[in-house]
Scaffold this active site. Structure first.
Site, PDB file in Angstrom:
ATOM      1  N   CYS A 155       0.740  -1.187   0.055  1.00 47.11           N
ATOM      2  CA  CYS A 155       0.073   0.018   0.041  1.00 47.11           C
ATOM      3  C   CYS A 155       0.800   1.273   0.080  1.00 47.11           C
ATOM      4  CB  CYS A 155      -0.920  -0.111   1.243  1.00 47.11           C
ATOM      5  SG  CYS A 155      -2.099   1.073   1.114  1.00 47.11           S
TER       6      CYS A 155
ATOM      7  N   HIS B 263      -3.355  -5.296   0.141  1.00 47.51           N
ATOM      8  CA  HIS B 263      -2.783  -6.108   1.374  1.00 47.51           C
ATOM      9  C   HIS B 263      -2.886  -7.487   1.447  1.00 47.51           C
ATOM     10  CE1 HIS B 263      -2.559  -2.163   4.034  1.00 47.51           C
ATOM     11  NE2 HIS B 263      -3.454  -1.865   2.948  1.00 47.51           N
TER      12      HIS B 263
ATOM     13  N   GLU C  94      -1.491  -9.582   3.016  1.00 47.74           N
ATOM     14  CA  GLU C  94      -1.291 -10.266   4.706  1.00 47.74           C
ATOM     15  C   GLU C  94      -2.849 -10.702   5.065  1.00 47.74           C
ATOM     16  OE1 GLU C  94      -1.427  -5.617   5.418  1.00 47.74           O
ATOM     17  OE2 GLU C  94      -0.707  -6.890   3.929  1.00 47.74           O
TER      18      GLU C  94
END
Length: 611
Positions: free
Chosen positions: A398, A525, A527
């Site tokens: 990001c 993102h 993750e």
């Protein structure tokens, strides 16, 4: 539908989220389908506008919900895809009741906490519990509900009242209350003290809820006489008192529950003994054990502004851990405050400056996570510059991607005034701009949120290969700014590749430097979708590159893919980033966990956390 409620007493931070997740793991291992709900008593509608310093990270769901980080624990532990409604807040409940009042649904009535707010809570729980979140049709068998905060908090009183009514309404055999409490040991006495738990349970019972199971947090296993005392004063059978003592990693918690027959107590309370099997946790056991044996370290410098609180980057840490164990490496995270890399720190605090640069130069890989605001941005730019110029593996997420673009514009393209309009609204060279559809007046839920599709523009790039040469991927987003599409052609002529774009082709999603061993930035993102058994492939690429193993997770010379979007398929080797294959063809991957210490390191091995 059966319900398991997890509450907490004495102090906050006991690990209710991990306990609730672990209960779900054990029930799932018994052959049951599980869903989860997190109740947060704060007045915010969602977690989107809260500071990571105060509340930890904001976890983003597929549907764009900005929710509490515990929902990330549920998704990782149970491999679910939850919805925004799986996170209940006081703000959401009151907003829904007030909206009904304005529409006239309560016409003629005085709207009160009881029954209107409490009824709304119960209706919300029943509705959301029926939503399938495991990819199968129909509702789950058990809904695990976690009530945030601590018993006695004034904010949680309406929820306690609602859950007391709810337990009575659904009746015996459909509701099980697990109370997580603290059994401390005073250094002066050296004795496990039960009084805090006694008071907590007494308060809970006074509010209309009676615990079926006590989950006692303690440094060591509870003594038998302590269990007897708790049983006597808390009116809970000894067999229903489990110890959640300190362990080397949190993946041992479901095993503790299983070994102490917590599942038997839950199944008996819920009248599910006839339909459940003995929990099958062989793979989970092997994960926990293999993590404890990791030896060879891999050092990742985490460059951000929330380095004082590891929960601010919880999902990033978990994704790194999933990837590092998949690569058979012991993760060492060096926390680098981005402000400490800047020239002003060199003047004002030279020791902090030297320490930060020492950690950066000693790292095997560099990760710059997402964030907002201009504080520390120059330090992040310097970190990206260092990684690019010194061929150190780099992953920017990001904002980490955006600052890599800015750094490239300044250092390689000689556009010295290049910047983001987030940091300099009147910049003459806007590399990063505010998205046209964004709102500049309202902060909550106005970003580009949730799962969005990214299309690869070329198959000849590391990102596409890591994802298994698919033509698109779906990942979760949370941002207001984007790379200026009018400057893309200039960047690409200078050597920066935009290998992933959205469906319009105008929004940049993935950047790469082809000449670099591993330099990747992503607008999304990754993750948030990393799982213990399915590490995010971009984190896997970073850790593999940092471990000199990138070739083992990219397609080999014969075109056989090692890593793809679902699992690792390469055969296990002693030094390679590879997994032991299972009989069903899925690869076995191991996870780990750790805690940041006072020296700014996140250091994992079989003995826990080290300086």
């Amino acid at each position: 539908m059966k319900y398991v409620l997890v509450t907490g007493g004495v102090v906050s931070g006991l690990g209710k989220g991990v306990t609730a997740s672990s209960i779900g793991v054990v029930l799932k291992a018994c052959g049951l389908r599980v869903t989860s709900i997190k109740i947060d008593p704060y007045l915010n509608t969602d977690a989107g506008t809260m500071s990571p310093f105060e509340h930890g990270e904001v976890f983003v769901l597929d549907d764009g919900g900005e929710v509490d980080l515990d929902l990330g624990n549920y998704e990782r532990f149970l491999d679910l895809k939850l919805t925004r409604d799986n996170n209940i807040t006081t703000g959401k409940i009151y907003q829904s009741v007030i909206n009904k009042e304005r529409k006239g649904d309560y016409l003629g009535k005085t709207v009160q906490v009881v029954p209107h707010i409490t009824d709304a809570i119960q209706e919300w729980i029943e509705r959301v519990a029926m939503i399938p979140v495991d990819g199968l049709e129909g509702p789950a068998d058990v809904c695990v509900i976690e009530l945030g905060g601590t018993i006695g908090d004034i904010e949680s009183m309406p929820f306690i009242e609602a859950l007391g009514q709810f337990s009575y309404r659904v009746g015996p055999g459909n509701f099980c209350l697990v109370h997580v409490s603290l059994v401390p040991v005073l250094n002066v006495v050296g004795e496990q003290k039960t009084k805090p738990t006694q008071h907590s349970v007494r308060g809970l019972r006074g509010l209309g809820l009676t615990p079926n199971i006590l989950a006692c947090r303690s440094a060591k296993v509870l003594n038998d006489n302590v269990k007897q005392k708790l049983s006597q004063f808390c009116h809970v059978p000894v067999a229903n008192i489990v110890t959640l003592h300190d362990v080397s990693n949190i993946w041992h918690i479901p095993l503790l529950l299983r070994d102490q027959k917590a599942h038997v107590a839950i199944l008996k309370t819920l009248d599910l003994q006839s339909v459940a099997r003995e929990p099958m946790l062989e793979e989970w056991t092997e994960r926990a054990q293999i993590f404890d044996t990791l030896q060879n370290p891999v050092r990742i410098a985490m460059v951000g502004k929330y380095t004082g609180l590891s929960d601010s980057y919880l999902s990033v840490l978990k994704a790194l851990l999933h990837a590092s164990v998949a690569c058979r490496r012991k993760l060492v995270v060096d926390w680098v405050a981005s402000t400490d890399l800047e020239e002003t720190t060199a003047i004002e605090a030279p020791e902090a400056y030297e320490k930060a640069w020492g950690l950066l130069r000693g790292a095997d890989g560099v990760l710059v996570p997402g964030g907002f605001g201009d504080r520390g941005v120059q330090g992040k730019i310097l970190a990206a510059k260092y990684a690019r110029e010194n061929n150190v593996p780099y992953l920017g997420i990001c904002l980490g991607m955006q600052i890599a673009v800015i750094e490239f514009a300044r250092s390689v393209m000689n556009l010295m005034e290049a910047n983001s309009t987030e940091f300099e609204p009147d910049t003459k060279t806007p590399c990063v701009i505010f998205m046209p559809e964004g709102s500049k007046t309202h902060m909550g839920a106005t970003m580009r949120l949730g799962s969005r599709r990214t299309y690869f523009t070329t198959a000849d790039c590391k990102s596409a290969k890591l994802y298994g040469n698919v033509n698109h991927v779906d990942e979760r987003h949370r941002h207001r700014y984007e790379v200026n599409p009018d400057m893309v052609s200039q960047f690409e002529r200078a050597g920066l590749q935009f290998v992933g774009r959205d469906e319009t082709g105008k929004r940049m999603e993935i950047i790469e430097l082809p000449s670099h061993p591993f330099f990747v930035g992503v607008q999304f993102h990754p993750e948030f979708k990393s799982r213990p058994a399915k590490p995010s492939v971009l984190f896997l690429g970073l850790v593999a590159a940092a471990s000199k193993q990138l070739d083992t997770v990219l397609p080999n010379a014969n075109g056989n893919h090692v890593a793809n979007n679902n699992h690792i398929t390469r055969q296990h080797s002693a030094n390679g980033c590879a997994m032991k294959p299972l009989q069903n063809g899925h690869a076995k991957k191991i996870i780990s966990n750790g805690v940041a210490n006072g020296n700014g390191k996140y250091y994992m091995n079989g003995n826990g956390v080290h300086n």
